[in-house]
Design an enzyme around this catalytic site. Structure first.
Site, PDB file in Angstrom:
ATOM      1  N   TYR A  46       1.086  -1.203  -0.213  1.00 22.47           N
ATOM      2  CA  TYR A  46       0.202   0.066   0.186  1.00 22.47           C
ATOM      3  C   TYR A  46       0.683   1.122   0.043  1.00 22.47           C
ATOM      4  O   TYR A  46       0.369   2.558  -0.431  1.00 22.47           O
ATOM      5  CB  TYR A  46      -0.831   0.101   1.376  1.00 22.47           C
ATOM      6  CG  TYR A  46      -1.986  -1.056   1.477  1.00 22.47           C
ATOM      7  CD1 TYR A  46      -2.039  -2.024   0.334  1.00 22.47           C
ATOM      8  CD2 TYR A  46      -2.620  -1.370   2.659  1.00 22.47           C
ATOM      9  CE1 TYR A  46      -3.008  -2.970   0.524  1.00 22.47           C
ATOM     10  CE2 TYR A  46      -3.536  -2.316   2.590  1.00 22.47           C
ATOM     11  CZ  TYR A  46      -3.661  -3.145   1.863  1.00 22.47           C
ATOM     12  OH  TYR A  46      -4.689  -4.306   1.932  1.00 22.47           O
ATOM     13  N   LYS A  66       1.533  -6.561   5.782  1.00 23.17           N
ATOM     14  CA  LYS A  66       1.750  -7.445   5.288  1.00 23.17           C
ATOM     15  C   LYS A  66       2.892  -7.476   4.020  1.00 23.17           C
ATOM     16  O   LYS A  66       3.209  -6.362   3.764  1.00 23.17           O
ATOM     17  CB  LYS A  66       0.525  -7.599   4.208  1.00 23.17           C
ATOM     18  CG  LYS A  66      -0.782  -7.342   5.111  1.00 23.17           C
ATOM     19  CD  LYS A  66      -2.250  -7.557   3.984  1.00 23.17           C
ATOM     20  CE  LYS A  66      -3.646  -7.055   4.599  1.00 23.17           C
ATOM     21  NZ  LYS A  66      -3.250  -5.379   4.643  1.00 23.17           N
TER      22      LYS A  66
END
Length: 259
Positions: free
Chosen positions: A35, A60
């Site tokens: 992201y 993540k």
């Protein structure tokens, strides 16, 4: 783990959004290396004045960075961007790297947990076969599996396996990326004097999932958190349950069928 999380996928002003989310009562933020907003999330945490121990922050690692050594260095890089001593939950973002790299990545994350850099290890977009792969390799099963999950894509075999094995199911895309204009959602929303997105989040909570709604709009950030003052009845739940389209109902990448 707070039962409601704030998603920041495709949020390019995550600092502002997270600060608004904290004001709205969220204490759980779901980020990822992919992201590119870990630093902004960390900045919001520091500016919020909330004790770090009162927040639950997830990140993540995606398949392009899977592997033992790259995962070890990737965890350190995430901690550096967040400016944290630890992350509450670290997920393998997807199963696309193949069995060998998936297991090497999982091993590295377990070692980072032992070292105190990660509190909890989990996975995302894992199907039953990927979870069984972990078990068959002799590792403890992950604490969490984050998957696309909403009324049109209920992923029932994965959910059943996770619940049976005490794996927390986190739901991304819980409000179907805003595609909430459906007669069932609208009629239940009117009945309870709430909006359709709130109905979808409430459905997810009552199914025992941890929904991760995302928004950059302050009013939406607040309304999506106002879901604890009503309850769907058995008829509401049954009507929503009946909307499942299986994998055809997916609206995201949903890479659960990777080899």
């Amino acid at each position: 783990m707070p039962v409601l999380g704030f998603g920041v996928y495709q949020n390019y002003d995550a600092r502002t959004s997270c600060l608004e989310a904290f004001k709205a009562g969220y204490r759980h933020v779901d980020s990822a290396q992919m992201y590119r907003n870990e630093a902004a999330v960390g900045q919001a945490v520091r500016e919020s004045g909330i004790n770090r121990s009162d927040l639950f922050i997830t990140t993540k690692c995606a398949s392009r960075s899977h592997g033992y050594e790259s995962t070890l260095s990737g965890v350190d890089e995430s901690l550096s961007k967040l400016q944290f001593d630890y992350v509450d939950l670290f997920l393998i973002h997807d199963p696309l790297s193949g069995s060998e790299k998936r297991l090497a990545t999982y091993k590295a994350l377990q070692e980072c947990k032992t070292a105190g850099k990660i509190r909890t290890v989990g996975v995302s977009n894992y199907n039953v076969k990927h979870l069984e792969e972990i078990r068959n390799a002799g590792y403890d099963l992950p604490a969490v599996n984050q998957i696309e999950l909403h009324p049109f894509c209920q992923q029932k075999p994965i959910v059943e396996y996770c619940l049976k094995n005490s794996i927390v199911v986190q739901a991304y895309c819980p409000i179907i990326r805003g595609k909430t204009d459906h007669e069932v959602f609208n009629s239940i929303a009117v009945k309870h004097n709430h909006d359709p997105a709130q109905v979808l989040i409430r459905w997810s909570l009552q199914k025992g999932f941890v929904p991760l709604p995302k928004s950059a709009t302050p009013s939406r950030i607040h309304s999506n958190a106002q879901v604890f003052d009503f309850e769907l009845d058995a008829d509401d739940m049954a009507r929503i349950d009946a909307l499942d389209q299986g994998k055809q109902g997916a609206i995201s990448w949903n890479p659960v069928d990777a080899d």
